[in-house]
Motif scaffolding. Sequence first.
Motif, PDB file in Angstrom:
ATOM      1  N   GLU A 261       0.841  -1.188   0.000  1.00  0.00           N
ATOM      2  CA  GLU A 261       0.000   0.000   0.000  1.00  0.00           C
ATOM      3  C   GLU A 261       0.882   1.246   0.000  1.00  0.00           C
ATOM      4  O   GLU A 261       1.846   1.343   0.754  1.00  0.00           O
ATOM      5  CB  GLU A 261      -0.899  -0.007   1.236  1.00  0.00           C
ATOM      6  CG  GLU A 261      -1.821   1.191   1.350  1.00  0.00           C
ATOM      7  CD  GLU A 261      -2.647   1.166   2.621  1.00  0.00           C
ATOM      8  OE1 GLU A 261      -3.428   2.109   2.814  1.00  0.00           O
ATOM      9  OE2 GLU A 261      -2.507   0.198   3.409  1.00  0.00           O
ATOM     10  N   GLY A 262       0.571   2.206  -0.879  1.00  0.00           N
ATOM     11  CA  GLY A 262       1.350   3.431  -0.972  1.00  0.00           C
ATOM     12  C   GLY A 262       2.439   3.394  -2.024  1.00  0.00           C
ATOM     13  O   GLY A 262       2.979   4.437  -2.377  1.00  0.00           O
ATOM     14  N   ASP A 263       2.778   2.187  -2.512  1.00  0.00           N
ATOM     15  CA  ASP A 263       3.760   2.084  -3.587  1.00  0.00           C
ATOM     16  C   ASP A 263       3.219   2.719  -4.869  1.00  0.00           C
ATOM     17  O   ASP A 263       2.003   2.716  -5.106  1.00  0.00           O
ATOM     18  CB  ASP A 263       4.078   0.617  -3.899  1.00  0.00           C
ATOM     19  CG  ASP A 263       4.980  -0.016  -2.857  1.00  0.00           C
ATOM     20  OD1 ASP A 263       5.470   0.705  -1.979  1.00  0.00           O
ATOM     21  OD2 ASP A 263       5.187  -1.246  -2.937  1.00  0.00           O
ATOM     22  N   GLU A 264       4.106   3.232  -5.694  1.00  0.00           N
ATOM     23  CA  GLU A 264       3.691   3.619  -7.032  1.00  0.00           C
ATOM     24  C   GLU A 264       3.380   2.357  -7.820  1.00  0.00           C
ATOM     25  O   GLU A 264       4.090   1.354  -7.720  1.00  0.00           O
ATOM     26  CB  GLU A 264       4.793   4.422  -7.725  1.00  0.00           C
ATOM     27  CG  GLU A 264       4.976   5.817  -7.163  1.00  0.00           C
ATOM     28  CD  GLU A 264       5.879   6.673  -8.036  1.00  0.00           C
ATOM     29  OE1 GLU A 264       6.337   6.175  -9.090  1.00  0.00           O
ATOM     30  OE2 GLU A 264       6.122   7.829  -7.665  1.00  0.00           O
ATOM     31  N   GLY A 265       2.306   2.400  -8.598  1.00  0.00           N
ATOM     32  CA  GLY A 265       1.909   1.208  -9.335  1.00  0.00           C
ATOM     33  C   GLY A 265       1.815   1.470 -10.818  1.00  0.00           C
ATOM     34  O   GLY A 265       1.186   2.443 -11.245  1.00  0.00           O
ATOM     35  N   ASP A 266       2.431   0.612 -11.609  1.00  0.00           N
ATOM     36  CA  ASP A 266       2.334   0.775 -13.063  1.00  0.00           C
ATOM     37  C   ASP A 266       2.157  -0.579 -13.759  1.00  0.00           C
ATOM     38  O   ASP A 266       2.503  -0.736 -14.919  1.00  0.00           O
ATOM     39  CB  ASP A 266       3.579   1.488 -13.617  1.00  0.00           C
ATOM     40  CG  ASP A 266       4.848   0.662 -13.452  1.00  0.00           C
ATOM     41  OD1 ASP A 266       4.816  -0.342 -12.713  1.00  0.00           O
ATOM     42  OD2 ASP A 266       5.865   1.025 -14.072  1.00  0.00           O
ATOM     43  N   GLU A 267       1.586  -1.563 -13.005  1.00  0.00           N
ATOM     44  CA  GLU A 267       1.428  -2.903 -13.565  1.00  0.00           C
ATOM     45  C   GLU A 267       0.051  -3.472 -13.251  1.00  0.00           C
ATOM     46  O   GLU A 267      -0.476  -3.300 -12.149  1.00  0.00           O
ATOM     47  CB  GLU A 267       2.500  -3.848 -12.988  1.00  0.00           C
ATOM     48  CG  GLU A 267       3.925  -3.464 -13.366  1.00  0.00           C
ATOM     49  CD  GLU A 267       4.960  -4.338 -12.693  1.00  0.00           C
ATOM     50  OE1 GLU A 267       6.029  -4.580 -13.292  1.00  0.00           O
ATOM     51  OE2 GLU A 267       4.700  -4.786 -11.553  1.00  0.00           O
ATOM     52  N   LEU A 268      -0.515  -4.153 -14.233  1.00  0.00           N
ATOM     53  CA  LEU A 268      -1.733  -4.941 -14.076  1.00  0.00           C
ATOM     54  C   LEU A 268      -1.315  -6.404 -13.995  1.00  0.00           C
ATOM     55  O   LEU A 268      -0.466  -6.862 -14.769  1.00  0.00           O
ATOM     56  CB  LEU A 268      -2.660  -4.728 -15.278  1.00  0.00           C
ATOM     57  CG  LEU A 268      -3.926  -5.595 -15.337  1.00  0.00           C
ATOM     58  CD1 LEU A 268      -4.913  -5.170 -14.256  1.00  0.00           C
ATOM     59  CD2 LEU A 268      -4.573  -5.486 -16.721  1.00  0.00           C
ATOM     60  N   TYR A 269      -1.893  -7.147 -13.045  1.00  0.00           N
ATOM     61  CA  TYR A 269      -1.514  -8.539 -12.823  1.00  0.00           C
ATOM     62  C   TYR A 269      -2.659  -9.476 -13.195  1.00  0.00           C
ATOM     63  O   TYR A 269      -3.800  -9.283 -12.747  1.00  0.00           O
ATOM     64  CB  TYR A 269      -1.152  -8.762 -11.357  1.00  0.00           C
ATOM     65  CG  TYR A 269       0.032  -7.956 -10.878  1.00  0.00           C
ATOM     66  CD1 TYR A 269       1.315  -8.488 -10.871  1.00  0.00           C
ATOM     67  CD2 TYR A 269      -0.131  -6.645 -10.424  1.00  0.00           C
ATOM     68  CE1 TYR A 269       2.405  -7.746 -10.428  1.00  0.00           C
ATOM     69  CE2 TYR A 269       0.947  -5.890  -9.974  1.00  0.00           C
ATOM     70  CZ  TYR A 269       2.211  -6.457  -9.990  1.00  0.00           C
ATOM     71  OH  TYR A 269       3.285  -5.712  -9.554  1.00  0.00           O
TER      72      TYR A 269
END
Length: 227
Positions: free
Chosen positions: A41-49
């Motif tokens: 939580e709080g991480d930058e996200g740029d991936e769909l799994y």
Amino acid sequence: MNPQFLRDFPFFEHLDDEHIAEISKLCSTRIYKKGESIFFEGDEGDELYLVISGVIQIFQNNNSRDVIFSIFREGDFFGEMALLQNERVRSASARTIERSTLCILKKRDFIPLITSKPEIMIGILETALDRLRDANRLITELTILDVRTRIAHMLIRLTEQYGVPSAEGILIDVKLTHQQMADMTGTARETVTKSLLELQQEQFIRIDQKKILVCNIDTLRNILGDV
């Protein structure tokens, strides 16, 4: 990545073979050990799994204890919210329950894809809205329902997601520890153990090799107040 695997996802199923083949080239595969964190939580996200195999839990840490919102397994996807929001920040954490293999699609590839095929975005948004409704329902349950009823609701949800009908009832085809079920219902592990034992004694459920068989789903709904 096997193109046929992608076709099994609802938001890809309407695409032609050529487009599916192009998407498969954009995907990478990653293997995670049991209990390994995927993101926080709080991480930058740029991936769909996309889940090829294994079991994943989505959770938040609340006052030094986990609250599990969702369990995902083969054929499910997660991580879409960070891709759809400008700030790209993860709203929850993800961790494997079992050794898992995931297909990963980067945002830089995902955005051009949904621009050319907006029906993909519609499918993902429909799922995201369903998950938001489920999250709101879970918050309500944790706030106003007693522990026994929360556990009954959890069992009913699991039959809807992972239930396999049989002559004896509905088997919940995923192995969860009592601690994980406690984290899903906002209670203590000992309370879950006691409640599951009571439900077995009352013949609502049976537990065999860490999997739960709901013997009569309608009776469970009626007696424990699920509507």
